[in-house]
Design a protein around this motif. Sequence first.
Motif, PDB file in Angstrom:
ATOM      1  N   ARG A  53       0.826  -1.216   0.000  1.00 45.90           N
ATOM      2  CA  ARG A  53       0.000   0.000   0.000  1.00 45.90           C
ATOM      3  C   ARG A  53       0.857   1.262   0.000  1.00 45.90           C
ATOM      4  O   ARG A  53       0.493   2.268  -0.622  1.00 45.90           O
ATOM      5  CB  ARG A  53      -0.934  -0.030   1.213  1.00 45.90           C
ATOM      6  CG  ARG A  53      -1.897   1.152   1.302  1.00 45.90           C
ATOM      7  CD  ARG A  53      -2.822   0.973   2.490  1.00 45.90           C
ATOM      8  NE  ARG A  53      -3.712   2.084   2.689  1.00 45.90           N
ATOM      9  CZ  ARG A  53      -3.421   3.149   3.428  1.00 45.90           C
ATOM     10  NH1 ARG A  53      -2.242   3.246   4.008  1.00 45.90           N
ATOM     11  NH2 ARG A  53      -4.308   4.120   3.585  1.00 45.90           N
ATOM     12  N   GLU A  54       1.990   1.225   0.712  1.00 44.02           N
ATOM     13  CA  GLU A  54       2.832   2.425   0.792  1.00 44.02           C
ATOM     14  C   GLU A  54       3.341   2.830  -0.601  1.00 44.02           C
ATOM     15  O   GLU A  54       3.472   4.013  -0.907  1.00 44.02           O
ATOM     16  CB  GLU A  54       4.010   2.206   1.747  1.00 44.02           C
ATOM     17  CG  GLU A  54       3.589   1.978   3.201  1.00 44.02           C
ATOM     18  CD  GLU A  54       2.559   3.000   3.689  1.00 44.02           C
ATOM     19  OE1 GLU A  54       2.807   4.201   3.488  1.00 44.02           O
ATOM     20  OE2 GLU A  54       1.515   2.593   4.241  1.00 44.02           O
ATOM     21  N   LEU A  57       0.508   4.414  -2.435  1.00 44.15           N
ATOM     22  CA  LEU A  57       0.291   5.751  -1.881  1.00 44.15           C
ATOM     23  C   LEU A  57       1.316   6.742  -2.437  1.00 44.15           C
ATOM     24  O   LEU A  57       0.967   7.867  -2.827  1.00 44.15           O
ATOM     25  CB  LEU A  57       0.361   5.683  -0.344  1.00 44.15           C
ATOM     26  CG  LEU A  57       0.177   6.988   0.414  1.00 44.15           C
ATOM     27  CD1 LEU A  57      -1.152   7.656   0.071  1.00 44.15           C
ATOM     28  CD2 LEU A  57       0.229   6.746   1.929  1.00 44.15           C
ATOM     29  N   ASN A  61       0.585   9.970  -4.712  1.00 48.35           N
ATOM     30  CA  ASN A  61       1.064  11.306  -4.348  1.00 48.35           C
ATOM     31  C   ASN A  61       1.850  11.958  -5.473  1.00 48.35           C
ATOM     32  O   ASN A  61       1.753  13.167  -5.694  1.00 48.35           O
ATOM     33  CB  ASN A  61       1.888  11.239  -3.064  1.00 48.35           C
ATOM     34  CG  ASN A  61       0.996  11.372  -1.842  1.00 48.35           C
ATOM     35  OD1 ASN A  61      -0.050  12.019  -1.896  1.00 48.35           O
ATOM     36  ND2 ASN A  61       1.384  10.737  -0.751  1.00 48.35           N
ATOM     37  N   TYR A  72      -2.051  13.265  -0.544  1.00 51.42           N
ATOM     38  CA  TYR A  72      -3.084  12.456   0.098  1.00 51.42           C
ATOM     39  C   TYR A  72      -3.100  12.661   1.599  1.00 51.42           C
ATOM     40  O   TYR A  72      -2.077  12.553   2.272  1.00 51.42           O
ATOM     41  CB  TYR A  72      -2.881  10.964  -0.209  1.00 51.42           C
ATOM     42  CG  TYR A  72      -4.002  10.106   0.357  1.00 51.42           C
ATOM     43  CD1 TYR A  72      -5.203   9.983  -0.323  1.00 51.42           C
ATOM     44  CD2 TYR A  72      -3.869   9.448   1.572  1.00 51.42           C
ATOM     45  CE1 TYR A  72      -6.244   9.225   0.194  1.00 51.42           C
ATOM     46  CE2 TYR A  72      -4.902   8.683   2.097  1.00 51.42           C
ATOM     47  CZ  TYR A  72      -6.080   8.578   1.395  1.00 51.42           C
ATOM     48  OH  TYR A  72      -7.114   7.826   1.912  1.00 51.42           O
ATOM     49  N   GLU A  74      -6.222  11.578   4.410  1.00 49.16           N
ATOM     50  CA  GLU A  74      -7.601  11.076   4.454  1.00 49.16           C
ATOM     51  C   GLU A  74      -8.562  12.032   5.162  1.00 49.16           C
ATOM     52  O   GLU A  74      -9.774  11.861   5.070  1.00 49.16           O
ATOM     53  CB  GLU A  74      -7.655   9.676   5.066  1.00 49.16           C
ATOM     54  CG  GLU A  74      -7.207   9.609   6.500  1.00 49.16           C
ATOM     55  CD  GLU A  74      -7.324   8.212   7.101  1.00 49.16           C
ATOM     56  OE1 GLU A  74      -7.555   7.242   6.371  1.00 49.16           O
ATOM     57  OE2 GLU A  74      -7.179   8.114   8.330  1.00 49.16           O
ATOM     58  N   GLU A  81      -9.671   6.018   0.872  1.00 50.32           N
ATOM     59  CA  GLU A  81      -8.933   4.823   0.420  1.00 50.32           C
ATOM     60  C   GLU A  81      -9.152   4.504  -1.067  1.00 50.32           C
ATOM     61  O   GLU A  81      -8.293   3.888  -1.706  1.00 50.32           O
ATOM     62  CB  GLU A  81      -9.368   3.631   1.292  1.00 50.32           C
ATOM     63  CG  GLU A  81      -8.476   2.403   1.208  1.00 50.32           C
ATOM     64  CD  GLU A  81      -7.071   2.618   1.796  1.00 50.32           C
ATOM     65  OE1 GLU A  81      -6.920   3.420   2.722  1.00 50.32           O
ATOM     66  OE2 GLU A  81      -6.127   1.985   1.292  1.00 50.32           O
ATOM     67  N   ILE A  84      -6.231   5.262  -3.298  1.00 45.77           N
ATOM     68  CA  ILE A  84      -5.080   4.349  -3.194  1.00 45.77           C
ATOM     69  C   ILE A  84      -5.411   3.026  -3.902  1.00 45.77           C
ATOM     70  O   ILE A  84      -4.564   2.440  -4.579  1.00 45.77           O
ATOM     71  CB  ILE A  84      -4.693   4.127  -1.707  1.00 45.77           C
ATOM     72  CG1 ILE A  84      -4.484   5.480  -1.022  1.00 45.77           C
ATOM     73  CG2 ILE A  84      -3.441   3.252  -1.591  1.00 45.77           C
ATOM     74  CD1 ILE A  84      -4.183   5.402   0.463  1.00 45.77           C
TER      75      ILE A  84
END
Length: 275
Positions: A53-54, A57, A61, A72, A74, A81, A84
């Motif tokens: 996920r990182e 993300l 970005n 990003y 939240e 989400e 992402i």
Amino acid sequence: MMNYKQLFRLPFDVVKRITSYIIKEINEYRYPYKKRYKKLIANYKLCGLDQTREIHLSYLNSLLKELGFPLYDESNGMYSEHLIIFAAIASSNFKIKNILEIGTYDAKTSMILATLFPESTIRTIDLEDDNPLFLQTYDRNENVDKFIRLRNKLIKKKNNIKFIQSNSLRITLMEQLPKQDLIWVDGAHGYPVVTSDITNCISLMHENTILMCDDIWKKSRNNDSIYKSNAGFQTLEAFSKARVIKNIYLRKRIGKKFNGNYKFISFSRLKNNQK
Ligand SMILES: C[S@@+](CC[C@H](N)C(=O)[O-])C[C@H]1O[C@@H](n2cnc3c(N)ncnc32)[C@H](O)[C@@H]1O
């Protein structure tokens, strides 16, 4: 030390803040961040998505930066989400050519989709500018001309966005609509429209289509037709029970201040075609 009388003299909003603080701490104790994050990543796997996920993300970005949008966070407006997840889909083997978004709003998500999937066509649907529901919702009536101008300016920047101004209920009449590869249902969130949107979108799915819906409340005491309702969840579950689709629900926001709510993003595939 405060005495009993002084405590009762405290303004109502202070008491409310303390209560909400205590509730947040209890929620965090019951379902800590680590567990929520682990579950989220497990759901990425169930969706057939890469679980880093990182990396998704930071990819998101880099695109947000390119578009001149805030990075990003939240807690920032409509960010959640789903963005992402879109970035994860863009880095996957899913072949995305046709994308349908119900609910354009300010067109920022359309822009992000158009950038993540530059080879695709994004059809995005929202109500006509003079539709009373358009004017009365999302605090647009105050500054509607500016809202429309900024939205249209964004849409013009990408030639792979097709903006359709129509009530989404009219999708049934749009014969030229091809089957879609990725569908983002984010228009009216309550009965009867969300049920109709999900039903119509299922008929636009092929065996590899990803259907995602926003603001899926698994439980909601106060339901309305536009913003908050469990109608989307009930509709998705009814289609799942009828063995039409299979649903996975990912938390819409992962941070502490959102812990304890029942708001999710759904990710569905046709059931027959689940590997
Ligand atoms: C939550 S906003 C969409 C947000 C956007 N998709 C995003 O990701 O940022 C919902 C939008 O759906 C539109 N909408 C509500 N009911 C609709 C309908 N029946 N047909 C088309 N659009 C509708 C509203 O005008 C509003 O702009």
